[in-house]
Write a protein that holds these residues in place. Structure first.
Motif, PDB file in Angstrom:
ATOM      1  N   LYS A   1       0.828  -1.201   0.000  1.00 25.41           N
ATOM      2  CA  LYS A   1       0.000   0.000   0.000  1.00 25.41           C
ATOM      3  C   LYS A   1       0.868   1.258   0.000  1.00 25.41           C
ATOM      4  O   LYS A   1       0.546   2.246  -0.668  1.00 25.41           O
ATOM      5  CB  LYS A   1      -0.927  -0.009   1.211  1.00 25.41           C
ATOM      6  CG  LYS A   1      -1.816   1.219   1.320  1.00 25.41           C
ATOM      7  CD  LYS A   1      -2.606   1.490   0.044  1.00 25.41           C
ATOM      8  CE  LYS A   1      -3.546   0.369  -0.321  1.00 25.41           C
ATOM      9  NZ  LYS A   1      -4.344   0.673  -1.528  1.00 25.41           N
TER      10      LYS A   1
ATOM     11  N   VAL B   1      -8.313  -6.494  10.789  1.00 28.63           N
ATOM     12  CA  VAL B   1      -8.087  -6.653   9.354  1.00 28.63           C
ATOM     13  C   VAL B   1      -9.090  -5.809   8.573  1.00 28.63           C
ATOM     14  O   VAL B   1      -8.735  -5.125   7.600  1.00 28.63           O
ATOM     15  CB  VAL B   1      -8.203  -8.133   8.947  1.00 28.63           C
ATOM     16  CG1 VAL B   1      -8.232  -8.279   7.427  1.00 28.63           C
ATOM     17  CG2 VAL B   1      -7.036  -8.933   9.525  1.00 28.63           C
ATOM     18  N   MET B   2     -10.357  -5.841   9.027  1.00 29.46           N
ATOM     19  CA  MET B   2     -11.379  -5.058   8.358  1.00 29.46           C
ATOM     20  C   MET B   2     -11.083  -3.564   8.481  1.00 29.46           C
ATOM     21  O   MET B   2     -11.202  -2.805   7.518  1.00 29.46           O
ATOM     22  CB  MET B   2     -12.761  -5.355   8.948  1.00 29.46           C
ATOM     23  CG  MET B   2     -13.894  -4.682   8.175  1.00 29.46           C
ATOM     24  SD  MET B   2     -15.505  -4.984   8.891  1.00 29.46           S
ATOM     25  CE  MET B   2     -15.441  -3.885  10.311  1.00 29.46           C
TER      26      MET B   2
ATOM     27  N   ASP C   1      -8.159  -2.158   8.920  1.00 23.49           N
ATOM     28  CA  ASP C   1      -6.992  -1.848   8.089  1.00 23.49           C
ATOM     29  C   ASP C   1      -7.388  -1.714   6.623  1.00 23.49           C
ATOM     30  O   ASP C   1      -6.886  -0.839   5.908  1.00 23.49           O
ATOM     31  CB  ASP C   1      -5.929  -2.936   8.234  1.00 23.49           C
ATOM     32  CG  ASP C   1      -5.237  -2.912   9.585  1.00 23.49           C
ATOM     33  OD1 ASP C   1      -4.560  -3.889   9.923  1.00 23.49           O
ATOM     34  OD2 ASP C   1      -5.379  -1.898  10.307  1.00 23.49           O
ATOM     35  N   ARG C   2      -8.294  -2.595   6.187  1.00 18.84           N
ATOM     36  CA  ARG C   2      -8.741  -2.553   4.796  1.00 18.84           C
ATOM     37  C   ARG C   2      -9.495  -1.253   4.514  1.00 18.84           C
ATOM     38  O   ARG C   2      -9.296  -0.613   3.467  1.00 18.84           O
ATOM     39  CB  ARG C   2      -9.636  -3.761   4.498  1.00 18.84           C
ATOM     40  CG  ARG C   2     -10.224  -3.788   3.082  1.00 18.84           C
ATOM     41  CD  ARG C   2      -9.162  -3.759   2.027  1.00 18.84           C
ATOM     42  NE  ARG C   2      -9.725  -3.768   0.694  1.00 18.84           N
ATOM     43  CZ  ARG C   2      -9.159  -3.211  -0.373  1.00 18.84           C
ATOM     44  NH1 ARG C   2      -7.986  -2.601  -0.249  1.00 18.84           N
ATOM     45  NH2 ARG C   2      -9.739  -3.258  -1.555  1.00 18.84           N
TER      46      ARG C   2
ATOM     47  N   ASP D   1      -7.005   1.511   4.217  1.00 21.55           N
ATOM     48  CA  ASP D   1      -6.301   1.430   2.937  1.00 21.55           C
ATOM     49  C   ASP D   1      -7.116   2.073   1.819  1.00 21.55           C
ATOM     50  O   ASP D   1      -6.592   2.809   0.972  1.00 21.55           O
ATOM     51  CB  ASP D   1      -6.013  -0.030   2.579  1.00 21.55           C
ATOM     52  CG  ASP D   1      -4.878  -0.622   3.399  1.00 21.55           C
ATOM     53  OD1 ASP D   1      -4.703  -1.851   3.339  1.00 21.55           O
ATOM     54  OD2 ASP D   1      -4.180   0.143   4.091  1.00 21.55           O
ATOM     55  N   ILE D   2      -8.416   1.775   1.812  1.00 15.67           N
ATOM     56  CA  ILE D   2      -9.281   2.313   0.759  1.00 15.67           C
ATOM     57  C   ILE D   2      -9.391   3.825   0.883  1.00 15.67           C
ATOM     58  O   ILE D   2      -9.299   4.561  -0.107  1.00 15.67           O
ATOM     59  CB  ILE D   2     -10.678   1.659   0.816  1.00 15.67           C
ATOM     60  CG1 ILE D   2     -10.567   0.164   0.476  1.00 15.67           C
ATOM     61  CG2 ILE D   2     -11.632   2.343  -0.160  1.00 15.67           C
ATOM     62  CD1 ILE D   2     -11.857  -0.602   0.661  1.00 15.67           C
TER      63      ILE D   2
ATOM     64  N   GLU E   1     -13.824  -0.113  -5.358  1.00 15.15           N
ATOM     65  CA  GLU E   1     -13.257  -0.883  -4.250  1.00 15.15           C
ATOM     66  C   GLU E   1     -14.064  -0.660  -2.970  1.00 15.15           C
ATOM     67  O   GLU E   1     -14.296  -1.581  -2.204  1.00 15.15           O
ATOM     68  CB  GLU E   1     -11.804  -0.484  -4.001  1.00 15.15           C
ATOM     69  CG  GLU E   1     -10.828  -0.937  -5.067  1.00 15.15           C
ATOM     70  CD  GLU E   1      -9.390  -0.617  -4.688  1.00 15.15           C
ATOM     71  OE1 GLU E   1      -8.548  -0.529  -5.593  1.00 15.15           O
ATOM     72  OE2 GLU E   1      -9.112  -0.447  -3.486  1.00 15.15           O
TER      73      GLU E   1
ATOM     74  N   PHE F   1     -16.249  -3.403  -1.124  1.00 18.01           N
ATOM     75  CA  PHE F   1     -15.961  -3.674   0.293  1.00 18.01           C
ATOM     76  C   PHE F   1     -17.247  -3.648   1.110  1.00 18.01           C
ATOM     77  O   PHE F   1     -17.507  -4.546   1.921  1.00 18.01           O
ATOM     78  CB  PHE F   1     -14.977  -2.646   0.839  1.00 18.01           C
ATOM     79  CG  PHE F   1     -14.757  -2.749   2.330  1.00 18.01           C
ATOM     80  CD1 PHE F   1     -15.442  -1.925   3.199  1.00 18.01           C
ATOM     81  CD2 PHE F   1     -13.880  -3.687   2.846  1.00 18.01           C
ATOM     82  CE1 PHE F   1     -15.258  -2.027   4.570  1.00 18.01           C
ATOM     83  CE2 PHE F   1     -13.690  -3.803   4.211  1.00 18.01           C
ATOM     84  CZ  PHE F   1     -14.387  -2.969   5.077  1.00 18.01           C
TER      85      PHE F   1
END
Length: 252
Positions: free
Chosen positions: A64, A160-161, A163-164, A167-168, A191, A195
């Protein structure tokens, strides 16, 4: 004056092996490589390395980071400002937790008394301040589905969710100065749409609901303030990109 890889490693505290890895994956190429194979780093390289290490400190994965810093619209000063905001928030959370630990130690020694509430000050389990608005906008069923899904996730899965999602947001922030209906913007907003509809939030957003959600990002200043932490104007950009995505993907 250019610096050799060992000198950069000594200066920064990261290993020569790490610097080699950054070069190999295209994250940080040295300004020059001599005929004898020596990597030489310029001041510009050091500035980029500092930027990379700030991202690493905040938990960003290397892939990323590479996507962000190699984007043509990447703005170093703007990124540094965002880093500062994020680190201040991180510091504030740590300071709150340290204060609670100190009080708990004193309480355990019998030096002070703590209320039940004080024992849990500083803990943040991502309370959603917009739940009431979501209930009003999308209905109780959608909110209950989302809450049930989130509560069923482990702490690691929630991380994890989270962090995702970050990132987006960061990727979208790096594009917010391009046209919302451009190819790059639409690929990035897809994205976000994918998501939200991947099952992780426990609810499916129709194109119309997705468009309405984007409007809420601008209409509610709390949404705007939260989203714009990733970059000023991001909420407005997302609204326009989400509207363009919804309109262009409607069934004819």
């Amino acid at each position: 004056m250019a610096m050799k890889v060992k000198e950069v490693a000594d200066l920064t505290g990261i290993s020569v092996r790490t610097l080699h890895h950054y070069d190999e994956i295209g994250l940080l190429h040295p300004e020059e490589t001599t005929g004898a194979g020596y990597r030489l780093y310029s001041d510009r390289n050091l500035e980029m390395l500092q930027q990379i290490l700030f991202f690493r400190e905040l938990g960003f994965p290397l892939k990323k980071i590479k996507d962000i810093v190699t984007n043509p619209s990447f703005d170093r000063l703007e990124s540094l400002t965002l880093h500062r905001k994020m680190m201040l928030e991180k510091r504030n959370r740590i300071e709150q937790m340290l204060a609670t630990i100190d009080k708990t130690i004193q309480h355990a020694k019998g030096e002070i008394a703590m209320t039940r509430k004080e024992k849990f000050e500083g803990f943040d389990f991502s309370h959603n301040p917009y739940e009431q608005e979501a209930r009003a906008r999308w209905g109780n069923e959608a909110v209950e589905e989302s809450n049930a899904t989130l509560q069923g996730l482990s702490k690691e899965e929630q991380k994890v969710m989270g962090d995702r999602m970050n990132d987006i947001y960061i990727h979208l922030a790096s594009l917010r100065h391009v046209l919302p209906d451009s190819g790059a913007a639409q690929a990035a907003i897809k994205e976000w749409y994918d998501f939200l509809n991947s099952g992780v939030v426990g609810h499916h957003y129709s194109l119309e609901a997705f468009k309405g959600l984007g409007q809420m990002y601008v209409d509610d200043e709390r949404f705007t303030k939260n989203i714009d932490k990733f970059g000023e104007g991001l909420a407005l950009f997302m609204r326009d990109a989400m509207a363009a995505f919804a309109d262009s993907n409607k069934e004819s």
